[in-house]
Scaffold this active site. Structure first.
Site, mmCIF file in Angstrom:
data_model
loop_
_atom_site.group_PDB
_atom_site.id
_atom_site.type_symbol
_atom_site.label_atom_id
_atom_site.label_comp_id
_atom_site.label_asym_id
_atom_site.label_seq_id
_atom_site.Cartn_x
_atom_site.Cartn_y
_atom_site.Cartn_z
ATOM 1 N N ASP A 1 -6.220 2.192 1.659
ATOM 2 C CA ASP A 1 -5.430 2.766 0.679
ATOM 3 C C ASP A 1 -6.149 3.169 -0.371
ATOM 4 O O ASP A 1 -7.048 3.965 -0.643
ATOM 5 C CB ASP A 1 -4.569 2.356 0.776
ATOM 6 N N GLY B 1 -6.236 4.474 5.946
ATOM 7 C CA GLY B 1 -6.140 3.019 6.107
ATOM 8 C C GLY B 1 -7.382 2.082 4.866
ATOM 9 O O GLY B 1 -5.729 0.715 5.312
ATOM 10 N N TRP C 1 3.889 0.433 12.135
ATOM 11 C CA TRP C 1 2.911 1.026 11.729
ATOM 12 C C TRP C 1 2.144 1.197 12.279
ATOM 13 O O TRP C 1 2.144 0.980 13.718
ATOM 14 C CB TRP C 1 2.304 0.249 10.883
ATOM 15 N N SER C 2 1.488 2.724 12.568
ATOM 16 C CA SER C 2 0.385 3.251 13.778
ATOM 17 C C SER C 2 -0.593 2.445 13.951
ATOM 18 O O SER C 2 -0.103 1.951 15.186
ATOM 19 C CB SER C 2 0.178 5.195 12.851
ATOM 20 N N TRP C 3 -1.651 2.922 13.218
ATOM 21 C CA TRP C 3 -2.737 2.048 13.250
ATOM 22 C C TRP C 3 -2.576 0.328 13.844
ATOM 23 O O TRP C 3 -3.604 -0.055 14.580
ATOM 24 C CB TRP C 3 -4.008 2.556 12.819
ATOM 25 N N TRP D 1 -8.944 -3.534 -0.616
ATOM 26 C CA TRP D 1 -9.564 -2.692 0.250
ATOM 27 C C TRP D 1 -11.257 -2.620 -1.265
ATOM 28 O O TRP D 1 -11.918 -1.967 -0.415
ATOM 29 C CB TRP D 1 -9.135 -1.362 0.798
ATOM 30 N N GLU E 1 -3.337 -11.628 5.664
ATOM 31 C CA GLU E 1 -3.888 -9.895 6.245
ATOM 32 C C GLU E 1 -5.306 -9.471 5.191
ATOM 33 O O GLU E 1 -5.732 -9.054 6.326
ATOM 34 C CB GLU E 1 -2.795 -9.569 4.999
HETATM 35 C C1 9WN Z 1 0.763 1.833 3.368
HETATM 36 C C2 9WN Z 1 0.406 -1.803 8.044
HETATM 37 C C3 9WN Z 1 -0.173 -1.170 6.263
HETATM 38 C C4 9WN Z 1 -1.927 -1.162 7.374
HETATM 39 C C5 9WN Z 1 -2.607 -0.341 6.379
HETATM 40 C C6 9WN Z 1 -2.696 -1.282 5.019
HETATM 41 C C7 9WN Z 1 -0.892 -0.839 4.275
HETATM 42 C C8 9WN Z 1 0.522 0.574 3.623
HETATM 43 C C9 9WN Z 1 0.665 -0.394 2.399
HETATM 44 O O1 9WN Z 1 -0.221 -1.410 5.273
HETATM 45 O O2 9WN Z 1 -0.429 0.160 3.815
HETATM 46 O O3 9WN Z 1 0.574 2.509 4.532
HETATM 47 O O4 9WN Z 1 2.200 0.110 1.919
HETATM 48 O O5 9WN Z 1 -0.093 0.082 1.877
HETATM 49 O O6 9WN Z 1 -3.576 -0.295 3.571
HETATM 50 O O7 9WN Z 1 -3.728 0.259 7.067
HETATM 51 O O8 9WN Z 1 -1.494 0.344 8.161
HETATM 52 O O9 9WN Z 1 -0.308 -3.341 7.620
#
Ligand code: 9WN
Length: 473
Positions: free
Chosen positions: A210, A208, A74-76, A402, A445
């Protein structure tokens, strides 16, 4: 050992002790899905747990956020992970960022998910078969999503280099610099839908955060029925409690927005005329501005001109103030571009522009008032962890993702902002509270914003990475 005894053993000054972090026994030892256990007894144990978690989640050239819930890149996440890796495995910090940027699209977008082709179909939902990036000209050879996430990568690269300013780091920084510039150019040129100097996100996943209440008003206008989810198998609810995750109606809308974007080949050209979700997010845009500040510093290291980055950074801060600052509430709010109205929900997103070093004192002061209010409770001695949503709101949900729980990446950003703007005592309170969460429950998490109990994945990479950074500070 009691939670309080644990906390004092982290070498934190006794006067920084929060009055009631009060982590209950059931918030402690939760078996990690890949690495360690909750509740290490001292700073050394906490560090080992964090390193073990990152090692267990390392996958050939990147770190997965969680082996079970999020088994791809995942990017961020990669940016936050690189910040922590720089403390313990600097070579991996650079590999983490390099592997992500290898999946950059020709237009400069850095995809929010890079799929590992070695994993079975169904390892994550929605997988490559939903995104179909291979059908789009300009997408990389590896399958990816078509969305982006907050651009915190330039900041991560700068912090990694500052941590280990050696020739290897400098070479890595030189290679990354043009890719980081292209990432910013994509956002500035293609995603300024309103023409106001700010980036527009086209999906809640791009924020991020969601299912943040910040998106409720905009999501309510996205036509979708929860029943469509009976045609799919959600992967997340097989690994986490459904009551701690977004709802089926949220997912139905997520999929509808993905389909709308994908069916236009992820083109940003005519977004304003029909795309169902168009929002300017304070955190995304604060990261966008902070990236220009970081690039100015990186430019100086790699022999490029910092001037244009500084000028762009100033314009972004000015646009954020003009478009997203709400004088009535004294905080930043998202703007829904389909209605051209500021969203009313008071989420922690509003505090994140503190990461901008050039935020004027008047707005900084207002954000500090908001941070210290009963809504968020930031203090030198914090009673409870920083929530992601106004804890006095009637729809505050302490368990659901979130919509209330405490997350380390958000606390880390807010703490950084408080330090930048001369509030070391509040920053210390936040640091102590975050370390206390991981000491009490492990590298979860997210955390219950009252009890500190661990939620979601019990071996989550950015939690591990950022606690390493906090311990080193
Ligand atoms: C959808 C990976 C990612 C984080 C996000 C978080 C969650 C994904 C999901 O997980 O999102 O991209 O499947 O819920 O909300 O911030 O980058 O950790």
């Amino acid at each position: 050992m009691t939670a309080d005894a644990r906390l004092t053993s982290f070498g934190l000054p006794a006067d920084a002790e929060p009055s009631g972090v009060g982590l209950p026994a059931d918030a402690r030892a939760t078996r990690a899905d890949a690495a360690g256990t909750g509740g290490p007894a001292d700073a050394g144990g906490l560090r080992r747990l964090a390193v073990d978690t990152l090692d267990a989640n390392w996958e050939h050239d990147h770190t997965v956020p969680s082996r079970t819930l999020y088994p791809h890149q995942w990017s961020w996440d990669s940016a936050f992970i690189a910040i922590g890796l720089a403390q313990v495995r600097p070579d991996r910090a650079w590999r983490e960022l390099a592997s992500l940027f290898r999946a950059q699209w020709a237009d400069g977008r850095v995809p929010h998910i890079v799929f590992n082709p070695a994993l079975r179909v169904g390892a994550y939902f929605p997988g490559p078969e939903m995104w179909r990036s291979a059908d789009v000209p300009g997408a990389p050879a590896v399958a990816t999503s078509g969305l982006v996430q907050p651009p915190v990568h330039a900041l991560a690269a700068l912090l990694a280099y500052r941590r280990a300013p050696d020739p290897t780091g400098l070479a890595a920084l030189r290679r990354l610099y043009p890719a980081l510039v292209a990432q910013q150019r994509y956002l500035a040129d293609r995603r300024d839908v309103a023409g106001d100097g700010l980036v527009c996100i086209v999906h809640p996943w791009e924020s991020g955060l969601d299912n943040s209440p910040a998106w409720d008003e905009s999501m309510a206008a996205v036509p979708a029925e929860a029943a469509v989810m009976s045609a799919y198998r959600r992967h997340d609810t097989a690994h986490a409690d459904a009551a701690h995750r977004p709802t089926d109606l949220d997912y139905a809308r997520y999929l509808a927005i993905v389909a709308a974007y994908r069916d236009h080949d992820y083109s940003d050209r005519d977004l304003a005329t029909g795309h169902p979700f168009l929002v300017e997010c304070p955190l995304f845009n604060a990261a966008f501005g902070a990236a220009e500040h970081a690039l100015a510093e990186i430019a100086a290291f790699v022999g490029a001109d910092p001037g244009p980055h500084r000028a762009r950074a100033a314009r972004i801060t000015e646009a954020l103030l003009r478009r997203l600052y709400d004088r009535d509430t004294g905080t930043f709010q998202p703007r829904d571009l389909r209605t051209d109205r500021l969203v009313s929900a008071r989420t922690v997103l509003g505090l994140t522009p503190l990461i901008l070093p050039d935020l004027p004192p008047r707005e900084v002061d207002a954000l500090v008032v908001e941070a210290r209010s009963a809504r968020f409770g930031v203090a030198g001695r914090m009673d409870r962890p920083l929530p992601t949503y106004d804890r006095t709101a009637p729809d505050f949900e302490p368990l659901r993702y979130w919509r209330g729980p405490s997350w380390l990446n958000i606390g880390w950003l807010v703490r950084r902002g408080l330090l930048l703007h001369g509030h070391p005592e509040l920053a210390a309170g936040l640091r102590h509270s975050m370390i206390g969460l991981v000491a009490g429950a492990g590298c979860h998490e997210y955390f219950h914003p009252d009890t500190g109990a661990g939620l979601g994945s019990p071996a989550f990479s950015w939690t591990a990475a950022l606690v390493l950074d906090l311990l080193a500070d």
